[in-house]
Design a protein around this motif. Sequence first.
Motif, mmCIF file in Angstrom:
data_model
loop_
_atom_site.group_PDB
_atom_site.id
_atom_site.type_symbol
_atom_site.label_atom_id
_atom_site.label_comp_id
_atom_site.label_asym_id
_atom_site.label_seq_id
_atom_site.Cartn_x
_atom_site.Cartn_y
_atom_site.Cartn_z
ATOM 1 N N VAL A 206 -5.591 4.205 6.864
ATOM 2 C CA VAL A 206 -6.077 4.279 5.489
ATOM 3 C C VAL A 206 -5.615 5.609 4.915
ATOM 4 C CG1 VAL A 206 -8.098 4.351 3.998
ATOM 5 C CG2 VAL A 206 -8.071 2.843 6.000
ATOM 6 N N GLY A 207 -4.849 5.560 3.835
ATOM 7 C CA GLY A 207 -4.342 6.801 3.276
ATOM 8 C C GLY A 207 -3.822 6.621 1.871
ATOM 9 N N LYS A 208 -3.641 7.719 1.194
ATOM 10 C CA LYS A 208 -3.099 7.706 -0.161
ATOM 11 C C LYS A 208 -1.629 7.300 -0.132
ATOM 12 C CE LYS A 208 -6.587 9.450 -2.633
ATOM 13 N NZ LYS A 208 -7.190 8.781 -3.797
ATOM 14 N N GLY A 209 -1.240 6.471 -1.102
ATOM 15 C CA GLY A 209 0.163 6.105 -1.212
ATOM 16 C C GLY A 209 1.050 7.313 -1.415
ATOM 17 N N SER A 210 0.537 8.293 -2.144
ATOM 18 C CA SER A 210 1.322 9.500 -2.406
ATOM 19 C C SER A 210 1.544 10.326 -1.149
ATOM 20 C CB SER A 210 0.611 10.356 -3.460
ATOM 21 O OG SER A 210 -0.706 10.686 -3.027
ATOM 22 N N GLU A 211 0.703 10.108 -0.137
ATOM 23 C CA GLU A 211 0.812 10.900 1.094
ATOM 24 C C GLU A 211 1.587 10.182 2.190
ATOM 25 O OE1 GLU A 211 -2.069 13.610 4.029
ATOM 26 O OE2 GLU A 211 -2.885 12.567 2.289
ATOM 27 N N ILE A 212 1.317 8.895 2.382
ATOM 28 C CA ILE A 212 1.977 8.174 3.480
ATOM 29 C C ILE A 212 2.679 6.891 3.024
ATOM 30 C CG2 ILE A 212 0.390 9.088 5.204
ATOM 31 C CD1 ILE A 212 -1.011 6.327 5.205
#
Length: 489
Positions: A206-212
């Motif tokens: 689970v993570g931000k699209g901008s990060e991963i």
Amino acid sequence: MNTDFSRVFINGEWRKGSSSTSMTNSNPYNGEELVSIQAASKEDLDEAYKAAESAQKEWAKELPQNKRAVLEKAAHVMEENKEVILEWLMKESGSTFMKASSEFQASMNILKESTTYPYRMEGKILPSQTAGKENRVYRGPLGVIGIISPWNFPFHLAIRSIAPAIATGNAVVLKPATDTPVTGGLIFASIFEAAGLPKGLLNVVVGKGSEIGDDIVTHPTPRLISFTGSTEVGRHIGELAGKHLKKTALELGGNNAFIVLDDADIDQAVDSALFGKFYHQGQICMSVNRIFIHKAIYDEFAEKFIEKAKKLKFGNPTEKDANVGPLINRGQVDRILKDIEASVDQGAKLMLGGKANSNVLEPTVLTHVKNDMAIAENEIFGPVAALIPFESDEEAIEMANAYPYGLSGAVHSSNIEHGTNVAHQIHTGMIHVNDQSVNDEPHMPFGGEKDSGLGRFNGEWVLEEFTTLKWLSVQHTPRNYGPFINNLK
């Protein structure tokens, strides 16, 4: 089944993500905080892919009956925890009880279809043009598949890729949409953990699209990226995957046409259009986007359609008789209200609705819409019906094909051949005569044309997407290489 969804799931372990970002998951109807999750970082993603790659090597060799047994156990776990799953779908994705129930059943159907895949990894023996040679073709898993699931039908559209991937001998790294990290991701870690899936085969980050977001595609491990979502994001994923020579299965946006011909059964067409337009607030890639009605029956259709639309119950999605619940977030509401306003300014008539209370947008109907108005040109993804008149079959076909989408559609006619003839001329991956556009069966090819995506899900077609072929030839007798060797003697 574990129901603490505050952690990510990597290599069979529930743990906090190592990103500095914390993600808060909220109920779109009342704003209640559901869970806070420490997001996954690039390092977590790398570990998930490495765990998947390692686990997949043994899973690929696993006997078919053992693969099937895990999937059958997963179905049993789902059935045992049906109420928990339905509750999460209602409170996390804004699903009405009716929608959550049908989504659960659709997911069960695809899981049951997937239990057959371990025994459908068929090869071939073919003749050869070389004397004494036998040609063999083997089907095997790709390896590791990266899956990015959407927020609108999160449970079904995630398991649509997870189950076939695992059944065909692959491992999975899954990134759910940030609006639905549980029903599009973490809940599957819990289900398959309870089903006894070996660790490492299913990882949920689970993570931000901008990060991963980019890294899940560009990481060297996955051989295929399965994505369901917007055409804009799908195009970006396709570019990244192509640069790294990865396969993609992309199910993207739609601007689906619902055509009511002059010889249609109007009452049947009205009921069909109501379902195809307002089911799950119109937040479905297959939802009816433009309703084309022949001028000869336009007024009668519009009157009956509006009268029934007035009776749709909207609001709290947990009420069992609710037809329309909230949109996923306020940004979606504001976007749609702007399109309604722009279309009215262009000459459309607002006949019903057009107002929102928080994230609940009333069922809305616009008449006298033209195909180039904002509400027709854009994918609505909300409970707004655009009624567009036409004078001939040719005009309806031309308008239906005017935009660069081709996912689903529908044609209504009391003459089956008339309806079928028109349906054949709509450039789309799926279309239905005397029904609406929201159809999905686990054994039928699901996918679009043009800007609506690449590849097909379900049945034998997803088997083709998620596997690869190897040609192995066997020379049973010494081969004669002709003058190349004979001249050496």
